[in-house]
Design an enzyme around this catalytic site. Structure first.
Site, PDB file in Angstrom:
ATOM      1  N   SER A 202      -0.931   6.448   0.660  1.00  0.00           N
ATOM      2  CA  SER A 202      -2.268   5.872   0.734  1.00  0.00           C
ATOM      3  C   SER A 202      -2.514   5.338   2.138  1.00  0.00           C
ATOM      4  CB  SER A 202      -2.432   4.744  -0.289  1.00  0.00           C
ATOM      5  OG  SER A 202      -2.284   5.243  -1.600  1.00  0.00           O
TER       6      SER A 202
ATOM      7  N   LEU B 179       0.882  -1.160   0.000  1.00  0.00           N
ATOM      8  CA  LEU B 179       0.000   0.000   0.000  1.00  0.00           C
ATOM      9  C   LEU B 179       0.921   1.212   0.000  1.00  0.00           C
ATOM     10  CD1 LEU B 179      -2.972   0.815   0.072  1.00  0.00           C
ATOM     11  CD2 LEU B 179      -2.870   0.821   2.568  1.00  0.00           C
ATOM     12  N   ASP B 180       0.724   2.106  -0.960  1.00  0.00           N
ATOM     13  CA  ASP B 180       1.652   3.217  -1.148  1.00  0.00           C
ATOM     14  C   ASP B 180       1.817   4.059   0.114  1.00  0.00           C
ATOM     15  OD1 ASP B 180       2.146   2.596  -3.820  1.00  0.00           O
ATOM     16  OD2 ASP B 180       0.468   3.808  -4.529  1.00  0.00           O
ATOM     17  N   TYR B 181       2.970   4.698   0.205  1.00  0.00           N
ATOM     18  CA  TYR B 181       3.310   5.575   1.324  1.00  0.00           C
ATOM     19  C   TYR B 181       2.243   6.637   1.552  1.00  0.00           C
ATOM     20  CZ  TYR B 181       6.280   8.954   3.930  1.00  0.00           C
ATOM     21  OH  TYR B 181       6.796   9.829   4.857  1.00  0.00           O
TER      22      TYR B 181
END
Length: 198
Positions: free
Chosen positions: A45, A41-43
């Site tokens: 997000s 999960l992106d930084y």
């Protein structure tokens, strides 16, 4: 029997347990040895992240060949019209090829709890919350899809991965489940306030 941990990853937290640059990591929220994230999960997000020590389970969750549905709550700039919504549902062509059809609807009910720091607010430009369900997992796909239709993503929260949902987990909180048998899918609910557990 496997143990799985459901973490509500906050904004600007890395999906790893160490960082030489001193940024926040999963270790700031989950103190359980020998577990690994099933997917990323992106930084920038937020939302549901699954962790376990079961390698086969990690593979089943994260391998795109299994096409496990992932549901996102997405705050976009502006108000997408029917044509834009249809484009997301039918699939759009990105620089790495066309996307598969997605389930898309306007998010009903109360908005998710505010983020810290808050999303920038512009008086003259409204925002809209969408719920987007995908069965593929390209890099930053949701953000690229909404940008493609002219409505950049301002905030992105992953609400569900297959049968696992964010439910009432507050940002930074986690819970664990024992997997004895396959779980029936549940519809994600908006995150509500809850004390963080360490």
């Amino acid at each position: 029997m496997s143990r799985i941990y459901l973490l509500h990853k906050p904004y600007r937290v890395l999906c790893q347990f160490t960082d030489p640059r001193g940024r926040r990591t999963l270790a700031d929220y989950l103190d359980i040895p020998d577990v690994y994230a099933a997917g990323r999960l992106d930084y920038d997000s937020e939302g549901l992240l699954l962790l376990t020590d079961d390698g086969a389970l990690i593979h089943r969750i994260s391998d795109p060949r299994h096409k496990l549905a992932k549901t996102y709550w997405v705050q976009v700039e502006g108000e997408p019209d029917a044509t834009a919504m249809r484009a997301l549902r039918d699939g759009v062509t990105l620089n790495d090829g066309p996307t598969a059809p997605a389930k898309v609807r306007r998010l009903e009910g109360p908005e998710p709890t505010p983020r810290d720091p808050p999303v920038r607010h512009r008086e003259t430009i409204p925002t809209t919350w969408l719920e987007i369900e995908l069965r593929e997992g390209r890099n930053r796909q949701v953000r690229r899809m909404t940008a493609h239709i002219g409505h950049p993503t301002l905030r992105l929260i992953r609400a569900a991965i297959g049968p696992w949902t964010l439910s009432s987990l507050a940002s930074g909180a986690w819970r664990s489940e024992t997997l004895n048998a396959p779980k029936a899918p549940a519809k994600p609910k908006h995150a509500a306030s809850r004390r963080r557990r360490r």
